[in-house]
Design an enzyme around this catalytic site. Structure first.
Site, short mmCIF file in Angstrom:
data_model
loop_
_atom_site.label_atom_id
_atom_site.label_comp_id
_atom_site.label_asym_id
_atom_site.label_seq_id
_atom_site.Cartn_x
_atom_site.Cartn_y
_atom_site.Cartn_z
N HIS A 1 3.82 50.52 31.79
CA HIS A 1 3.61 50.20 30.38
C HIS A 1 4.73 50.77 29.51
O HIS A 1 4.69 51.96 29.17
CB HIS A 1 2.30 50.82 29.89
N GLU B 1 5.12 50.19 26.41
CA GLU B 1 4.59 50.47 25.06
C GLU B 1 3.97 51.85 24.97
O GLU B 1 3.84 52.41 23.90
CB GLU B 1 3.59 49.37 24.65
N CYS C 1 1.39 44.84 33.20
CA CYS C 1 0.17 45.24 33.90
C CYS C 1 -0.74 44.03 34.11
O CYS C 1 -0.42 43.13 34.86
CB CYS C 1 -0.51 46.36 33.13
#
Ligand SMILES: Nc1ncnc2c1ncn2[C@@H]1O[C@H](COP(=O)(O)OP(=O)(O)O)[C@@H](O)[C@H]1O
Ligand SMILES: [Mg+2]
Lengths: 730, 80, 225, 80
Positions: free
Chosen positions: C202, C204, C85
């Site tokens: 993302h 994560e 990002c």
């Protein structure tokens, strides 16, 4: 050089009030002092019209660590965990400049939470706009939504839910209420009360500019045609600096250098310094030449009244300055000692080696006017509406009409602009009954919901007041949370009008009664009066933000139906109350009749029973029944899961419209496995809870035999259209 | 007809971008820098030969959409 | 495996990525942007967030920070670098990756779960995924609209340098499944050596079943050899 | 000495903002609009009396930070 009558009026003070100022000072005030008084004595800061009524609210119980009176409320959720939360309005600034107004509203409420030593873990909001057809609405809606997102996303706090409503009562006065929720160690809460004499008063954060001078005064004045002229008072938010300030403050809070800390919110440096001194029963002396300024030649008046954002005031222990400054240097933030605490009990301001203001702290705080404004009893609507053509309408058409209306449409268009996941603890995003946020690295969570019902409150303020508290309670129960405490934002019209004051007093009575009965204390809040334009007040709109705890993450429930063949039970009695319902509003444009009654005994009994069933692992999904009644709630469950429902016709109530769309209170839908049927029924019977079977989960089709037959994708279609069309997206 | 429109924040309105940009320029070794303020710039092409009419149209665009007049000012210039 | 997560003022996914890495036993250090030396690490991560408020151009100011010259050196020498990002935006601004990330085509911040298709798994980052696998990930950005010139686009396509593209649940790559207007639905790209990866989604955020999916975990697993 | 700097996207770079802005202008009834391209604008104040030195400094700021020369062009003008 004394002040003129015109100056007094321009500061929003009454001549009698100025007389009182003169008495308290023992002399005429100068312009700077007048400005300071006006900031402290206006409605927004002094709560002069609401104070005596707020005192009646229940604010304490075994889990309350800090009730109203501090920057935010604090509750104990077990272990060493505390939750810190508050809601606040930014209505007037958002109407003038929707993006910045909403953004700075979010910034302000975040600071209220992290000043207390909590890391913010979630943001919520309640936003109310005028009718979609109103020419101003679209621009305001877009601006507010991107402002809320713009600020929260950038700081990196997930915006996990809220509510949005359209009602022509807000055409000229929108509501933007933002709520922040933080997590702290309960032994490390920071307060604003000053302690000790000759301690350094430190200014940290952004520099002071000429933003929002008289913002606090603006929040307390009704709009008129000339509001355009007040425009330059808009503050611009800087979420980047907020993020730095947040991290710097939390870093400094790790040790014990802070005696007292207070954000500079409305009335900036004035209210923060007065508040610290007043709570500590001390004096404070500032050297204004030291205040970090953004523009050249700023006057003491401008410095004291500026509402520049992202600033804080600290009082530090002796010898801690050097270490503290290092932290703020690391984060590239100003850190300047601008004064000290004194034993004079006065606010003394020096500039260019001259004393420019000298006011007893008491005069600004404790001695601020308090009014017992006269109020008139409301005349609740008692007569039920009679609709001639009620039975002519087809249930399927009525459902579609409601699902595709602005107020009931899917809100993804809005929530997709909010980062709901950052921090990676969001267990349940917006769209369900409550947002659920895990306590970081632990096995438990909190649930949060924000609710209001202006139409109900207008029709009957007291019943409406009770109803929102209950609805909020229900929303927390529906995700498996034990409701703990609430914050509230009371948005009302002009308190100098008897009827408005009456609505306020009676709503508050209702809120109080429900909170007391449910052991659901109020730990913080905000009052926003003067939501009025050209003498037209908005509907009374108290907003309730509730927080509950889920002790075991395995027991979180959502509204997603899970399995075909499962049964849906309704908890609570259905009488078929149609007045003030979404059904009458969306299908007949009728906004009349009394709101549904609240029976607190049933409310509590039903809620606790549902919670027990969830704890016993007997519930697979749950949803409370609110606006739109049984059928809309069932449709929402189906749309979430993609599974259909076979809905049974009522055995007793013969009027199907009343049955499917009535908005009787205290009801829930729960999904259970057929294997657990008798177990669940026994528990409910034992607890004297009324229940019935309403539907069975099936594939793909949402149906009532011979009455309604829709595919889930059709439900989605109708539910998803409105925002796209409104914003011209194909 | 081509126009250049510059939109700037009103005096005294906080410019968080300009603030960070000027700090960064100083950090990377630029000297003598007093201030940076950041604004927007539009190149607008209108199909209208009458210059005063065209300017009016651009003005309308600014007022209706491009400029937030509560915090911003704007200037219109005919492109060279 | 040792990893370093670089923290800029305004980063806000630094904690999230650290948790995902630690879950897979990476020995992770957080590195403040003012540092002038990188700890020895097998993986360098530039996390998501709003470094410097996204002011000027997102990533532009972070790209001028002290530590970035170290990251650039390491990347050029072949270290594994992952920009997620805002991290992707920084990699572009510092020149480790080519092209530009423009405003989303709808001009709005978008945060939602999306799908991407694994186009190429023959690299260090995606080898634990099947080729053509469809992943559910989350995006949250204002400027994720990838753009580059024709020659570079061809280079990317021809050399397997686009590991993931936006698609729908069924894996179809079309304009309806493109959330931000990225050219050719590009969701992430490599440098020529495939040791530097920039991606908008993302991973994560998809590393914990309780929150949503675990579709992001294999990415970090792939890095463990 | 004050300067005005305009930064624009290179011709062949897609301008999503300009595109949406011009579509929106058309939707709200603006006629004759051919094209809008959006860029950035900076007002830069340098403490330097020598005009050519000052311009060099501003140019350096552009090249080092303000402009991403892969996709953007810039123009510097002394402020009136
Ligand atoms: N409706 C309410 N219910 C309970 N507490 C309230 C209410 N309104 C205001 N308060 C309390 O009064 C105090 C002052 O509020 P406010 O002026 O909004 O604080 P701040 O200056 O931090 O914004 C706070 O402690 C707040 O929680
Ligand atoms: Mg406060």
């Amino acid at each position: 050089m004394s002040v003129t009558n015109d100056q007094i009026k321009l500061h929003g003070l009454k001549l009698e009030e100025y007389k009182k100022i003169k008495d308290l000072l023992g002399r005429e005030s100068n312009l700077l002092e007048l400005g300071i008084f006006s900031a402290m004595w206006n409605e927004h800061c002094s709560y002069k019209s609401s104070r005596i009524h707020l005192k009646k609210l229940p604010t304490k119980n075994e889990i309350v660590i800090q009730g109203p009176g501090e920057n935010a409320g604090v509750i104990d959720i077990g272990d060493d965990d505390a939750i810190v939360f508050k809601i606040e309005s930014h209505n007037h600034p958002s109407f003038i400049e929707p993006y910045q107004g909403a953004a700075t509203g979010v910034g302000g409420i975040l600071r209220d939470v992290f000043t207390m030593g909590a890391r913010p873990i979630a943001l919520m909001n309640s936003i109310h706009f005028g009718s979609p057809e109103n020419s101003k609405t679209q621009n305001l809606l877009n601006g507010v939504v991107s402002g809320i997102g713009g600020y929260g996303n950038s700081v990196g706090i997930p915006t996990v839910g809220g509510e949005i409503k359209f009602n022509s009562t807000y055409n000229e006065n929108i509501l933007v209420n933002a709520m922040a929720i933080g997590h702290a160690n309960k032994n490390k809460i920071f307060y604003s009360k000053a302690k000790g004499i000759n301690k350094s008063v430190v200014y940290v954060g952004s520099k002071t500019g000429r933003d929002g001078i008289h913002g606090a005064t603006m929040a307390s004045a009704e709009f008129d045609e000339n509001s355009d002229e007040k425009k330059p008072t808009v503050q611009v938010g800087d979420p980047f600096t907020e993020k730095l300030l947040l991290e710097a403050c939390l870093e400094l809070m790790k040790d014990n250098s802070i005696i007292s800390i207070q954000d500079m919110g409305a009335a900036g440096l004035t209210s923060s310094s007065v508040e610290m001194a007043s709570k500590g029963k001390l004096g404070i002396e500032l050297d204004l030449n030291k205040v970090p300024c953004r523009e050249k030649n700023m006057t003491p008046y401008e410095m004291m009244l500026s509402e520049s954002q992202e600033r804080m005031l600290l009082i530090l222990e002796d010898d801690k300055e050097k270490e503290a400054k290092k932290i703020f240097d690391k984060w590239d933030l100003d850190f300047v000692v601008i004064g000290k605490t004194t034993d004079t009990n006065r606010l003394i301001l020096n500039y260019d080696n001259k004393k420019v203001a000298d006011i007893p702290i008491k005069a600004l705080a404790d001695k601020a006017p308090v009014y017992d404004r006269s109020w008139s009893k409301s005349k609740p609507i008692k007569n039920k509406v009679k609709v001639k053509d009620l039975k002519k309408i087809k249930i399927e058409d009525a459902l579609i009409k409601i699902l595709s209306s602005p107020n009931h449409s899917n809100k993804n268009w809005i929530t997709d602009q909010y980062d709901q996941i950052v921090m990676c603890d969001t267990i349940q995003k917006s769209g369900g009954d409550s947002a659920v946020i895990r306590i970081h690295k632990k096995d438990k969570a909190i649930a949060v919901s924000v609710d209001s019902s202006a139409n109900y409150c207008k029709a009957d303020p007291k019943v409406g007041g009770k109803q929102i508290v209950c609805e909020n309670w229900r929303n927390l129960i529906s995700v498996g949370a034990k409701p703990l405490a609430i914050t509230n934002c009371l948005n009302f019209g002009n308190p100098e009008k008897k009827e408005v004051m009456g609505e306020f007093v009676e709503c508050l009575e209702g809120i109080k009664e429900a909170c007391e009965f449910l052991n659901y204390p109020i730990v913080s809040g905000n009052v926003s009066f003067y939501n009025e334009t050209n003498s037209k007040s908005i509907y009374p709109t108290p907003v309730i933000g509730g927080v509950g705890v889920i002790e075991n993450l395995k027991k979180v429930i959502d509204i997603n139906t899970k399995k075909t063949g499962n049964l849906i039970l309704i908890i609570g009695k259905t009488i078929g109350h149609l007045d003030q319902s979404a059904f009458l509003q969306e299908n007949f444009s009728i906004f009349d009749g009394p709101p549904p009654e609240i029976n607190l005994t049933n409310e509590k009994n039903n809620g606790l029973a549902v919670l027990k069933l969830i704890k016993d692992n007997l519930v697979q999904s749950a949803h409370d029944i609110s606006s739109g009644g049984i059928l809309v709630s069932l449709a929402e469950m189906s749309m979430f899961s993609g599974l259909g429902l076979k809905i049974f016709k009522p055995k007793k109530l013969t009027n199907h419209i009343e049955y499917f769309f009535g908005e009787d209170q205290g009801r829930y839908l729960i999904e259970i496995s057929p294997n657990n049927k008798s177990k669940v029924e026994n528990i409910l019977k034992k607890n004297n809870v009324f229940f019935d079977h309403v539907a069975e989960v099936q594939n793909d089709t949402f149906e009532i035999e011979k009455v309604l037959n829709l595919k889930i994708k059709d439900l989605h279609f109708y539910n998803n259209q409105w925002y796209k069309k409104y914003n011209g997206i194909n | 007809m081509k126009f250049e429109v510059t939109v700037t924040l009103k005096k005294d309105v906080l410019d968080p971008q300009g603030k960070v940009v000027s700090q960064t320029l100083k950090n990377i070794g630029i000297k003598n820098l007093t201030q940076v303020r950041q604004g927007k710039y539009f190149e607008i092409d209108v199909d209208e030969k009458d210059s005063s009419k065209a300017i009016d149209q651009v003005k309308e665009m600014c007022e209706k959409l491009l400029v937030n007049q509560i915090i911003e000012d704007f200037k219109i210039k005919k492109a060279g | 495996m040792k990893s370093s997560v670089i923290v800029f003022p305004g980063s806000n996914c630094d904690r999230d990525i650290a948790i995902a890495l630690e879950k897979l036993q990476f020995k992770n250090s957080m590195v403040w942007h003012k540092e002038t030396e990188l700890p020895k690490s097998d993986l360098i991560v530039l996390p998501g967030g709003f470094s410097y408020g996204d002011y000027l151009r997102s990533g532009a100011i972070a790209a001028k920070s002290n530590i970035l010259s170290e990251v650039v050196d390491a990347g050029k020498k072949g270290a594994l670098v992952l920009g997620i990002c805002n991290g992707f935006q920084i990699l572009i601004e510092c020149g480790l990756l080519k092209g530009a990330l423009l405003r989303n085509s709808g001009l709005k911040f978008i945060s939602k779960d999306i799908f991407v298709k694994v186009i190429s798994n023959k690299n260090k980052f995606f080898n634990k995924y099947q080729s053509e696998e469809v992943l559910k990930l989350n995006i949250a950005h204002n400027e994720g609209n990838y753009f580059t010139n024709k020659e570079h686009l061809k280079e990317l396509e021809d050399n397997d340098l686009i590991p993931i593209k936006y698609c729908n649940e069924k894996g179809e790559i079309d304009s309806n499944s493109n959330p931000n207007g990225s050219i050719n639905n590009i969701a992430g790209i490599f440098n020529n050596n495939k040791n530097i990866l920039g991606m908008m989604p993302h991973p994560e955020r998809m590393s914990d079943k309780l929150l949503s999916s675990e579709d992001g975990l294999p990415l970090f697993l792939s890095l463990i050899n």
